[in-house]
Design an enzyme around this catalytic site. Structure first.
Site, mmCIF file in Angstrom:
data_model
loop_
_atom_site.group_PDB
_atom_site.id
_atom_site.type_symbol
_atom_site.label_atom_id
_atom_site.label_comp_id
_atom_site.label_asym_id
_atom_site.label_seq_id
_atom_site.Cartn_x
_atom_site.Cartn_y
_atom_site.Cartn_z
ATOM 1 N NE ARG A 67 -14.967 -83.576 -3.284
ATOM 2 C CZ ARG A 67 -14.185 -83.919 -2.623
ATOM 3 N NH1 ARG A 67 -13.326 -84.843 -3.098
ATOM 4 N NH2 ARG A 67 -13.625 -83.682 -1.255
ATOM 5 C CG ASP A 97 0.219 -86.787 -0.388
ATOM 6 O OD1 ASP A 97 1.476 -86.737 -0.329
ATOM 7 O OD2 ASP A 97 -0.587 -85.719 0.400
ATOM 8 C CD GLU A 141 -7.766 -93.129 -1.827
ATOM 9 O OE1 GLU A 141 -8.276 -91.384 -2.269
ATOM 10 O OE2 GLU A 141 -7.430 -92.853 -0.044
ATOM 11 C CG ASP A 142 -8.392 -88.600 -4.632
ATOM 12 O OD1 ASP A 142 -8.199 -89.945 -4.036
ATOM 13 O OD2 ASP A 142 -8.814 -87.148 -4.668
ATOM 14 C CE LYS A 198 -17.891 -85.492 0.939
ATOM 15 N NZ LYS A 198 -17.800 -84.127 1.335
ATOM 16 N N GLY A 199 -12.709 -88.525 -2.962
ATOM 17 C CA GLY A 199 -11.836 -87.925 -4.037
ATOM 18 C C GLY A 199 -11.823 -89.016 -4.584
ATOM 19 C CG ASP A 251 -11.202 -81.464 -1.767
ATOM 20 O OD1 ASP A 251 -10.554 -82.611 -1.451
ATOM 21 O OD2 ASP A 251 -11.757 -80.551 -0.936
ATOM 22 C CG PHE A 283 -3.149 -78.912 -3.870
ATOM 23 C CD1 PHE A 283 -3.458 -78.993 -2.382
ATOM 24 C CD2 PHE A 283 -4.280 -78.786 -4.230
ATOM 25 C CE1 PHE A 283 -4.432 -78.926 -1.304
ATOM 26 C CE2 PHE A 283 -5.879 -78.453 -3.494
ATOM 27 C CZ PHE A 283 -5.762 -79.218 -1.482
ATOM 28 C CB VAL A 284 -3.704 -82.043 -8.502
ATOM 29 C CG1 VAL A 284 -2.280 -81.842 -9.391
ATOM 30 C CG2 VAL A 284 -3.475 -83.133 -7.471
#
Ligand code: PRP
Length: 186
Positions: free
Chosen positions: A172, A110, A106-107, A50-51, A166, A159-160
């Site tokens: 979000r 990683d 993509e958000d 969902k990001g 989220d 971690f964002v």
């Protein structure tokens, strides 16, 4: 007059890593770059739920060429399992992509496991071209040798949350990209 509604976060006020204004300006630049790269053609943006939903909705509006979009979703077993390479498609594309120009949206990029899996999967459908747009890139975390053609911001291993990202499905909707937990910025 009623007091303005304060957007309270919990933990309160996570530190902003990338402001909404910086995001908006960068998204406009990415859209212009996509317009140049695919001038005279059309593009299908494929968002990874969902990001990526918020980034995709802004990026789509920064693109002037003919643009449609679709979404896929992959399993979310948690990073432990994901790091073992266990990525599973749980929502497929709605329409065929053969011969289409695709940008996977993509958000965050990683380890690269999610995008490697999705690129392999999409290439089997013989698109005309396949590119990746990642709002954030954490190159230090990479396990798969994958790069995005369009990167909003390269960031260290924080971690964002916010702008689609989220913690346990929360945050979000924060307009800025913030560091979580807040004291991680110290
Ligand atoms: C995040 C992000 C990418 C993936 C990137 O998804 O949206 O899909 O992790 O990580 P990787 O490069 O290590 O594979 P998440 O599992 O948090 O799900 P969400 O998009 O629903 O928040």
């Amino acid at each position: 007059m009623a007091a303005p509604v304060r957007h309270t976060y919990s933990p309160a006020h996570p530190p902003v890593l990338i402001s909404r204004d910086a995001i908006a300006a960068r998204v406009v630049e990415l859209g212009a770059q996509i317009d140049r790269d695919l001038a005279g053609e059309s593009v299908l943006l494929v968002g990874v739920l969902k990001g990526a939903a918020i980034f995709l909705s802004d990026l789509a509006r920064a693109i002037s060429i003919q643009c449609t979009f679709d979404f896929v979703a992959v399993s979310s077993y948690g990073k432990g399992t994901r790091s073992s390479g266990a990525v599973k498609l749980i929502k497929d594309l709605d329409h065929p992509i053969e011969g289409r120009n695709i940008i996977l949206v993509e958000d965050i990029l990683d380890t690269g496991l999610t995008l490697s899996f999705l690129k392999r999967m999409l290439m089997q459908h013989r698109p005309r071209s396949l590119r990746v747009a990642a709002l954030l890139d954490k190159p230090d975390r990479r396990l798969e040798p994958i790069q995005a053609e369009y990167v909003g911001f390269s960031i260290p291993n924080h971690f964002v949350i916010g702008y689609g990202m989220d913690y346990a499905e929360r945050f979000r909707n924060l307009p800025d990209i913030c560091i979580f937990p807040p004291d991680a910025a110290d």
